[in-house]
Design an enzyme around this catalytic site. Structure first.
Site, PDB file in Angstrom:
ATOM      1  N   VAL A   1       0.836  -1.202   0.000  1.00  0.00           N
ATOM      2  CA  VAL A   1       0.000   0.000   0.000  1.00  0.00           C
ATOM      3  C   VAL A   1       0.869   1.250   0.000  1.00  0.00           C
ATOM      4  O   VAL A   1       0.750   2.123  -0.871  1.00  0.00           O
ATOM      5  CB  VAL A   1      -0.944   0.007   1.214  1.00  0.00           C
ATOM      6  CG1 VAL A   1      -1.761   1.296   1.244  1.00  0.00           C
ATOM      7  CG2 VAL A   1      -1.862  -1.205   1.176  1.00  0.00           C
ATOM      8  N   TYR A   2       1.727   1.348   0.986  1.00  0.00           N
ATOM      9  CA  TYR A   2       2.587   2.526   1.136  1.00  0.00           C
ATOM     10  C   TYR A   2       3.514   2.689  -0.062  1.00  0.00           C
ATOM     11  O   TYR A   2       3.638   3.771  -0.639  1.00  0.00           O
ATOM     12  CB  TYR A   2       3.395   2.370   2.423  1.00  0.00           C
ATOM     13  CG  TYR A   2       4.345   3.505   2.719  1.00  0.00           C
ATOM     14  CD1 TYR A   2       3.873   4.799   2.900  1.00  0.00           C
ATOM     15  CD2 TYR A   2       5.720   3.270   2.841  1.00  0.00           C
ATOM     16  CE1 TYR A   2       4.742   5.836   3.200  1.00  0.00           C
ATOM     17  CE2 TYR A   2       6.587   4.302   3.134  1.00  0.00           C
ATOM     18  CZ  TYR A   2       6.103   5.584   3.315  1.00  0.00           C
ATOM     19  OH  TYR A   2       6.964   6.613   3.602  1.00  0.00           O
TER      20      TYR A   2
END
Length: 245
Positions: A163-164
């Site tokens: 995600v990051y």
């Protein structure tokens, strides 16, 4: 007196960056989603004799908040010399590509990508009025597609934060396009990884926040011969700082 706006500046690397720019004679606007926390940060700086600091309520995910911050700063300053897009989130657990929920991706992209675009577009007119405008988009080496796909990279087996990392990779692409569109101007636009640093973001693991702040400030203070449209991680590449996208 030169001025700077830093998003997410009430704590961690953002706060340290504000502190170092104040020490170099800047007037610094500390963007903070929670204004009270921003005001507390300013009081802490003032207790250290750094008085040219001001808290600004700024939620990068909220269009009206960004516009209000622009209007507020515009009334107080005819130009803005430095914009540091520091606010960011990791999206929360689980981190993996097969387990992370869609809402995690949405939240991370809203802050880390759309937030950068919102703030940059809102303040570009004030930045254009500076003789030496600088934009630093705070990134991370885990947002490098080249490094993430290289089995020889020391962090290959543990830096998998789907995600990051994907949100920061997207922000890096925004940086490339932004630098290109401003290529024939006085702007210097770069993505900078401050390194793995002891903050709330890392559960206080990593290097010292002072070093992370120095890395960001270095690119906020580039002279007219400095690089633009580049990706830097001095932690990853101590020799030149530049790393592949």
């Amino acid at each position: 007196m030169k001025s700077a706006l830093i998003t997410g500046a009430n704590k961690g690397i953002g706060f340290e960056t504000a502190k170092q720019l104040l020490q170099k004679g800047f007037y610094v606007y500390l963007g903070s989603r929670d204004l009270n926390k921003g005001l507390e940060a300013v009081e802490k700086l003032k207790s250290e004799g750094l008085t040219n600091a001001e808290a600004i309520q700024l939620d990068v995910t909220d269009e009206s908040s960004v516009k209000a911050a622009r209007e507020d700063i515009g009334k107080k300053s005819g130009a803005l010399d430095v914009l540091i897009n520091n606010a960011g989130i990791n999206g929360g657990m689980p981190y993996t590509a097969l387990e992370a929920r869609a809402d995690q991706f949405t939240a991370a992209f809203n802050t880390n990508v759309l937030g950068v675009a919102r703030v940059t577009q809102a303040f570009i007119d004030l930045l254009r009025k500076s003789a030496e405008p600088r934009i630093v988009n705070v990134s991370t080496s885990v947002g490098s597609l080249s490094l993430q796909s290289n089995p020889s990279w020391p962090a290959y087996d543990y830096a998998k934060y789907a995600v990051y990392a994907s949100s920061k990779a997207a922000m890096n692409m925004y940086t490339v396009h932004l630098a290109y569109e401003l290529r024939d101007t006085a702007f210097k636009v770069n993505a900078v990884c401050p390194g793995y640093t002891k903050t709330d973001f890392t559960n206080h693991n990593g290097g010292e926040v002072e070093e992370a702040g120095k890395r960001i400030v270095r690119y906020a203070l580039l002279d007219q011969n400095g690089p633009t449209g580049k990706f830097f991680s001095e932690e990853t590449n101590p020799e030149t700082g530049e790393i592949p996208w």
